[in-house]
Design a protein around this motif. Structure first.
Motif, PDB file in Angstrom:
ATOM      1  N   THR A  99      -8.596  -9.199  -4.442  1.00  0.00           N
ATOM      2  CA  THR A  99      -9.339  -9.131  -3.301  1.00  0.00           C
ATOM      3  C   THR A  99      -8.523  -9.503  -2.119  1.00  0.00           C
ATOM      4  OG1 THR A  99     -10.035 -11.528  -3.741  1.00  0.00           O
ATOM      5  CG2 THR A  99     -11.491  -9.772  -4.562  1.00  0.00           C
ATOM      6  N   ASP A 100      -7.270  -9.922  -2.250  1.00  0.00           N
ATOM      7  CA  ASP A 100      -6.388 -10.481  -1.441  1.00  0.00           C
ATOM      8  C   ASP A 100      -6.194  -9.175  -0.198  1.00  0.00           C
ATOM      9  OD1 ASP A 100      -3.616 -10.863   0.090  1.00  0.00           O
ATOM     10  OD2 ASP A 100      -4.222 -12.773  -0.232  1.00  0.00           O
ATOM     11  N   LYS A 101      -5.973  -9.618   1.102  1.00  0.00           N
ATOM     12  CA  LYS A 101      -5.782  -8.563   2.114  1.00  0.00           C
ATOM     13  C   LYS A 101      -4.492  -7.713   1.672  1.00  0.00           C
ATOM     14  CE  LYS A 101      -5.151  -7.844   7.020  1.00  0.00           C
ATOM     15  NZ  LYS A 101      -5.022  -8.517   8.500  1.00  0.00           N
ATOM     16  N   GLN A 102      -3.725  -8.475   1.402  1.00  0.00           N
ATOM     17  CA  GLN A 102      -2.300  -7.875   1.273  1.00  0.00           C
ATOM     18  C   GLN A 102      -2.224  -7.101  -0.274  1.00  0.00           C
ATOM     19  OE1 GLN A 102       0.720  -7.845   3.055  1.00  0.00           O
ATOM     20  NE2 GLN A 102      -0.705  -9.140   4.293  1.00  0.00           N
ATOM     21  N   TYR A 103      -3.024  -7.266  -0.849  1.00  0.00           N
ATOM     22  CA  TYR A 103      -3.055  -6.474  -2.246  1.00  0.00           C
ATOM     23  C   TYR A 103      -3.669  -5.071  -1.633  1.00  0.00           C
ATOM     24  CZ  TYR A 103      -4.818  -4.799  -6.552  1.00  0.00           C
ATOM     25  OH  TYR A 103      -5.266  -3.755  -7.534  1.00  0.00           O
ATOM     26  N   LYS A 104      -4.630  -5.227  -0.834  1.00  0.00           N
ATOM     27  CA  LYS A 104      -5.411  -3.880  -0.404  1.00  0.00           C
ATOM     28  C   LYS A 104      -4.179  -3.197   0.382  1.00  0.00           C
ATOM     29  CE  LYS A 104      -9.981  -5.762  -0.822  1.00  0.00           C
ATOM     30  NZ  LYS A 104     -11.207  -6.044  -0.518  1.00  0.00           N
ATOM     31  N   ILE A 105      -3.509  -3.684   1.290  1.00  0.00           N
ATOM     32  CA  ILE A 105      -2.458  -3.202   1.950  1.00  0.00           C
ATOM     33  C   ILE A 105      -1.526  -2.424   1.328  1.00  0.00           C
ATOM     34  CG2 ILE A 105      -0.527  -3.464   3.976  1.00  0.00           C
ATOM     35  CD1 ILE A 105      -2.555  -5.632   5.085  1.00  0.00           C
ATOM     36  N   ILE A 106      -0.959  -3.277   0.260  1.00  0.00           N
ATOM     37  CA  ILE A 106       0.089  -2.725  -0.542  1.00  0.00           C
ATOM     38  C   ILE A 106      -0.346  -1.590  -1.436  1.00  0.00           C
ATOM     39  CG2 ILE A 106       1.505  -3.195  -2.510  1.00  0.00           C
ATOM     40  CD1 ILE A 106       1.868  -5.955  -1.185  1.00  0.00           C
ATOM     41  N   SER A 107      -1.755  -1.659  -1.850  1.00  0.00           N
ATOM     42  CA  SER A 107      -2.403  -0.653  -2.760  1.00  0.00           C
ATOM     43  C   SER A 107      -2.287   0.728  -1.892  1.00  0.00           C
ATOM     44  CB  SER A 107      -3.677  -1.040  -3.066  1.00  0.00           C
ATOM     45  OG  SER A 107      -3.662  -2.172  -3.980  1.00  0.00           O
ATOM     46  N   GLY A 108      -2.462   0.362  -0.565  1.00  0.00           N
ATOM     47  CA  GLY A 108      -2.749   1.627   0.382  1.00  0.00           C
ATOM     48  C   GLY A 108      -1.301   2.482   0.338  1.00  0.00           C
ATOM     49  N   TYR A 109      -0.265   1.608   0.297  1.00  0.00           N
ATOM     50  CA  TYR A 109       1.015   2.303   0.236  1.00  0.00           C
ATOM     51  C   TYR A 109       1.296   2.956  -0.704  1.00  0.00           C
ATOM     52  CZ  TYR A 109       2.126  -1.151   4.181  1.00  0.00           C
ATOM     53  OH  TYR A 109       1.879  -1.663   5.319  1.00  0.00           O
ATOM     54  N   VAL A 110       1.022   2.324  -1.913  1.00  0.00           N
ATOM     55  CA  VAL A 110       1.147   2.916  -3.385  1.00  0.00           C
ATOM     56  C   VAL A 110       0.275   4.105  -3.650  1.00  0.00           C
ATOM     57  CG1 VAL A 110       0.895   2.757  -6.021  1.00  0.00           C
ATOM     58  CG2 VAL A 110       1.973   0.859  -4.411  1.00  0.00           C
ATOM     59  N   ALA A 111      -1.084   4.123  -2.822  1.00  0.00           N
ATOM     60  CA  ALA A 111      -1.985   5.380  -2.790  1.00  0.00           C
ATOM     61  C   ALA A 111      -1.151   6.490  -2.184  1.00  0.00           C
ATOM     62  CB  ALA A 111      -3.071   5.359  -2.293  1.00  0.00           C
ATOM     63  N   ARG A 112      -0.646   6.177  -0.884  1.00  0.00           N
ATOM     64  CA  ARG A 112       0.378   7.446  -0.317  1.00  0.00           C
ATOM     65  C   ARG A 112       1.325   8.040  -0.906  1.00  0.00           C
ATOM     66  NH1 ARG A 112      -0.477   3.440   4.137  1.00  0.00           N
ATOM     67  NH2 ARG A 112      -1.891   4.318   5.557  1.00  0.00           N
ATOM     68  N   ILE A 113       1.869   6.909  -1.875  1.00  0.00           N
ATOM     69  CA  ILE A 113       3.062   7.494  -2.574  1.00  0.00           C
ATOM     70  C   ILE A 113       2.341   8.706  -3.569  1.00  0.00           C
ATOM     71  CG2 ILE A 113       4.871   7.086  -4.353  1.00  0.00           C
ATOM     72  CD1 ILE A 113       5.252   4.245  -2.618  1.00  0.00           C
ATOM     73  N   GLU A 114       1.436   8.073  -4.271  1.00  0.00           N
ATOM     74  CA  GLU A 114       0.538   9.014  -5.252  1.00  0.00           C
ATOM     75  C   GLU A 114       0.182  10.388  -4.589  1.00  0.00           C
ATOM     76  OE1 GLU A 114      -1.499  10.343  -8.832  1.00  0.00           O
ATOM     77  OE2 GLU A 114       0.132   8.895  -8.592  1.00  0.00           O
ATOM     78  N   HIS A 115      -0.309  10.075  -3.491  1.00  0.00           N
ATOM     79  CA  HIS A 115      -0.930  11.628  -2.757  1.00  0.00           C
ATOM     80  C   HIS A 115       0.456  12.456  -2.477  1.00  0.00           C
ATOM     81  CE1 HIS A 115      -4.682   9.295  -0.895  1.00  0.00           C
ATOM     82  NE2 HIS A 115      -4.429   9.629  -2.072  1.00  0.00           N
ATOM     83  N   PHE A 116       1.382  11.917  -2.173  1.00  0.00           N
ATOM     84  CA  PHE A 116       2.743  12.874  -2.196  1.00  0.00           C
ATOM     85  C   PHE A 116       3.172  13.287  -3.468  1.00  0.00           C
ATOM     86  CE2 PHE A 116       7.409  13.279  -2.161  1.00  0.00           C
ATOM     87  CZ  PHE A 116       7.632  14.063  -1.199  1.00  0.00           C
ATOM     88  N   CYS A 117       2.964  12.587  -4.509  1.00  0.00           N
ATOM     89  CA  CYS A 117       3.456  12.932  -5.880  1.00  0.00           C
ATOM     90  C   CYS A 117       2.511  13.976  -6.187  1.00  0.00           C
ATOM     91  CB  CYS A 117       3.738  11.785  -6.869  1.00  0.00           C
ATOM     92  SG  CYS A 117       5.024  10.653  -6.480  1.00  0.00           S
TER      93      CYS A 117
END
Length: 163
Positions: free
Chosen positions: A69-87
């Motif tokens: 639920t932490d804000k940083q968790y959500k931010i970092i999850s967004g970065y990982v989601a962008r990597i997944e989209h690229f992949c």
């Protein structure tokens, strides 16, 4: 043979050559555009995900992964989601794989990135035991490892032949 038949054969051959050349040119321009799009997409990924992720230490990310639920968790999850989209684009061959490999080898398939993103991926996947939310990242890394092994084998063979 009459002159008209010879001229007909020559003009047909020229037309066939022109058609072949135009198809070849069209296919090459598609490939060039795909490579350009791959480079542009990778540059965006670099700016939007890799660069911000590099500002975090792996231990920090591992700590954030414990608090979904932490804000940083959500931010970092967004970065990982962008990597997944690229992949996704890598796996379905929207992007040119040779270009992706040349741009990303050593980073996308490297330990530095993996140590940063794996705690978030594991936390997200642990929420749902049945689904791998980052399947395309995993597939891309496996593909890159296989490509690296294949390149090393072929370079060893070339070296042995040269000796």
């Amino acid at each position: 043979m009459s002159t008209s038949i010879v001229l007909s054969i020559i003009s047909s051959a020229i037309a066939l050559f022109a058609l072949s050349f135009s198809i070849f040119t069209y296919l090459m321009s598609i490939k060039r555009d795909q490579r350009r799009e791959t480079i542009d997409a990778f540059n965006r990924l670099q700016e939007q995900a890799f660069d911000p992720l590099n500002l975090y230490m792996p231990k920090e990310i591992a700590e954030y992964a414990k608090h979904p639920t932490d804000k940083q968790y959500k931010i970092i999850s967004g970065y990982v989601a962008r990597i997944e989209h690229f992949c996704v684009g890598v796996i379905d061959k929207t992007y040119d794989r040779k270009t992706v490999y040349e741009l990303a080898h050593g980073y996308l398939d490297g330990n530095a990135l993996w140590r940063r993103i794996s705690p978030i991926m594991e936390a997200k996947n642990n929420d749902c035991n049945k689904e791998d939310f980052y399947e395309n990242i995993h597939k891309t890394m496996i593909w890159m490892e296989k490509t690296t092994k294949r390149k090393h084998r072929s370079s060893k063979k070339a070296y042995k032949k040269g000796v």
